[in-house]
Design a protein around this motif. Structure first.
Motif, PDB file in Angstrom:
ATOM      1  N   LEU A  20      19.540 -11.597  15.327  1.00 59.72           N
ATOM      2  CA  LEU A  20      20.129 -10.778  14.136  1.00 59.72           C
ATOM      3  C   LEU A  20      20.103 -10.576  12.829  1.00 59.72           C
ATOM      4  N   ASP A  96      16.549  -8.288  27.221  1.00 61.46           N
ATOM      5  CA  ASP A  96      18.371  -7.530  28.168  1.00 61.46           C
ATOM      6  C   ASP A  96      18.270  -6.406  27.308  1.00 61.46           C
ATOM      7  N   THR A  98      19.899  -3.919  26.031  1.00 59.45           N
ATOM      8  CA  THR A  98      20.585  -3.516  25.614  1.00 59.45           C
ATOM      9  C   THR A  98      20.515  -4.381  23.912  1.00 59.45           C
ATOM     10  N   THR A  99      20.674  -5.039  24.145  1.00 58.78           N
ATOM     11  CA  THR A  99      20.365  -6.473  23.728  1.00 58.78           C
ATOM     12  C   THR A  99      19.104  -6.721  23.039  1.00 58.78           C
TER      13      THR A  99
END
Length: 514
Positions: A20, A96, A98-99
């Motif tokens: 993140l 994943d 997308t992420t």
């Protein structure tokens, strides 16, 4: 070096936090929503992406997941240095789409050559076929080709065709799985570099005699063809240099492509749209071709052939554009191209006429053979690329990267420096060299006098074409002023340049003045 076996592990809390944090902007630039001129859709600014500790040979996509295969023992979060926050993944990992988050889907591909070289999902996305040079998946003995269930990442029991050598290419249709590579025997039958199976692993009668390795496969059942590319010179007893179209049921030759490729060139990758197919070539020595070619699926006629130099490892078509991973260093005779110089590892071209568009993210050469990107795939509008590289756009990033259409574009590079001098009565002329941007051909330059905006100038530029620019300001004769310049791509604006000062010439006195 043989890699140790690993057990399944999940992403740690620490790794998730790093992911993140790495998604935050990495450059300090201002932003504005005006005038963004990116002509092809994807930005050249890489998204936060996990890394490997080795080479990524292949990437594939199915049902929201990107699968990565190659020669590596661990993966690590975006921004992590080698040895930091590593998670065990032996030659295979899943993310994943997308992420970008690391997923718990994992298997240990080991033995033999310790490498995953090719992956392709079934058309419905329910199965992932994996090929390479390995002798075991976890504790199951297999030889270079298996299938996984994408729903739960489990190893299928019905698709274990043992190959005598490396599997380098996989293609799937609704009922058939094609394998290509270096093998001469598979499933205890003679098959020279290519074989076909049912989806459940039964060897089909399809048979072709190919004299050297197969590196690329492309099914076109709507045109009655299976396109095959590789290092070969002869197919089914006839001269076929690196490219041939076979009958997808029998393996008989359907279309030949004489004079498309010289003898020291090979086909590394194939892609298609509704009407055309596209190949990426690699060559060794002089008198070779290693760019891209477009051909018609219906009759095999050439549509265009670029004349770039620098081996092409992977091609894909998306939204009417042809993306490629290569190390092109000269495209001077291709529309939109560039002179001989540094290697540029990603290109995007118009499928109509081969014109190169302005999109130039870059990697270094990296590990192994040192060619940078090896495989690219589009997943939910995000371009994923794997390879040998260890940097992207000059920053550390190993083995894997991705580029999206949202978020920040790449900021302008090489901020301009002003020079100023008086050029006449009440005139100050400013000069500077144009900046350049990885994903915007046209930039906007704003000139400030004493802190106030004077003018705005738009100019096209590229890394290899940064023209000298000038602007002449009209001011009160004899006055002194301070000037700065900023440059913007419409989304990112660099800080103002260091100020320069100049005094405009005063008006000349007439001869009779007291």
């Amino acid at each position: 070096m043989r890699l140790r076996k690993f057990t399944t592990r999940f992403v740690t809390t620490t790794s998730t936090v790093v992911l993140l944090a790495a998604a935050a902007p990495l450059t300090a630039v201002g932003a504005t929503a005006r005038g963004h001129t990116n002509e092809q859709g994807l930005t050249a600014e890489p998204m936060a992406t996990w890394q490997t500790d080795g080479i990524v040979w292949t990437v594939a996509y199915a049902r929201g997941v990107v699968y990565v295969g190659g020669e590596f023992g661990t993966v690590r979060p975006p921004g992590a240095e080698p040895g930091e926050d590593e998670v065990a993944r032996e030659n295979f990992a899943a993310f994943d789409a997308t992420t970008g988050a690391l997923l718990p889907c994992t298997h240990s591909f080991s033995g033999f050559g310790n490498a995953v070289r090719a992956m392709k999902a079934s058309p419905d996305g329910k199965k992932l076929y994996v090929g390479g040079s390995f002798g075991a998946v976890d504790d199951t003995k297999v030889y270079s080709a298996v299938a996984l269930n994408t729903a739960d990442c489990s190893l299928r029991k019905d698709f274990h065709p043992g190959a005598s050598a490396t599997v380098r290419a996989i293609e799937t249709t609704g009922n058939t799985v094609y394998l290509g590579g270096d093998f001469t025997r598979i499933s205890n039958h003679t098959r020279n570099r290519i074989a076909a199976f049912t989806a459940s692993g039964e060897l089909l009668p399809f048979k072709a005699d190919i004299d050297q390795g197969v590196s690329a496969l492309l099914a076109a059942p709507d045109h009655g063809k299976l396109l095959v590319g590789g290092d070969f010179h002869n197919v089914n007893g006839r001269a076929e240099q690196a490219l041939v179209a076979l009958n997808p049921s029998t393996g008989a030759t359907v279309t030949s492509f004489p004079n498309w490729l010289p003898k020291r060139s090979s086909v590394k990758s194939l892609a298609r749209d509704d009407s055309n197919f596209y190949l990426g070539a690699d060559g060794r020595g002089t008198g070779i071709f290693d760019g891209r070619i477009a051909g018609r699926l219906s009759d095999g006629k050439m549509v265009w052939k670029d004349v770039c130099q620098g081996a092409t490892q992977s091609v894909l078509v998306y939204n009417g554009l042809l993306y490629s991973g290569s190390h092109a260093h000269y495209c001077g005779l291709t529309p939109g191209g560039f002179p001989d110089g540094p290697r540029r590892h990603f290109l995007v071209q118009s499928v109509r006429d081969s014109r190169i568009l302005h999109w130039f993210p870059n990697t270094n050469e990296g590990l192994g053979e040192g060619v940078g990107p090896r495989s690219i795939v589009m997943a939910d509008g995000i371009l994923w690329a794997g390879g040998e590289f260890t940097t992207v756009n000059g920053k550390p990033q190993q083995g894997l990267t991705r580029f999206g259409s949202g978020g920040r574009s790449s900021a302008p590079l090489a901020a301009p420096r002003l020079a100023a001098k008086s050029s006449g009565t009440g005139k100050v002329t400013l000069t500077w060299r144009a900046a350049w941007d990885r994903d915007d051909a046209e930039l906007t330059y704003r000139i400030y006098r004493d802190g106030a905006l004077v003018t705005s100038i738009r100019k096209k530029s590229a890394e290899w074409d940064r023209p000298d620019m000038t602007y002449t300001d009209s001011v009160t004769a004899g006055s002194r002023h301070s000037y700065t310049v900023t440059v913007s791509d419409g989304e990112n604006t660099l800080p103002r340049s260091p100020a320069v000062e100049a005094t405009a010439l005063a008006a000349k006195r007439s001869a009779g003045a007291l």
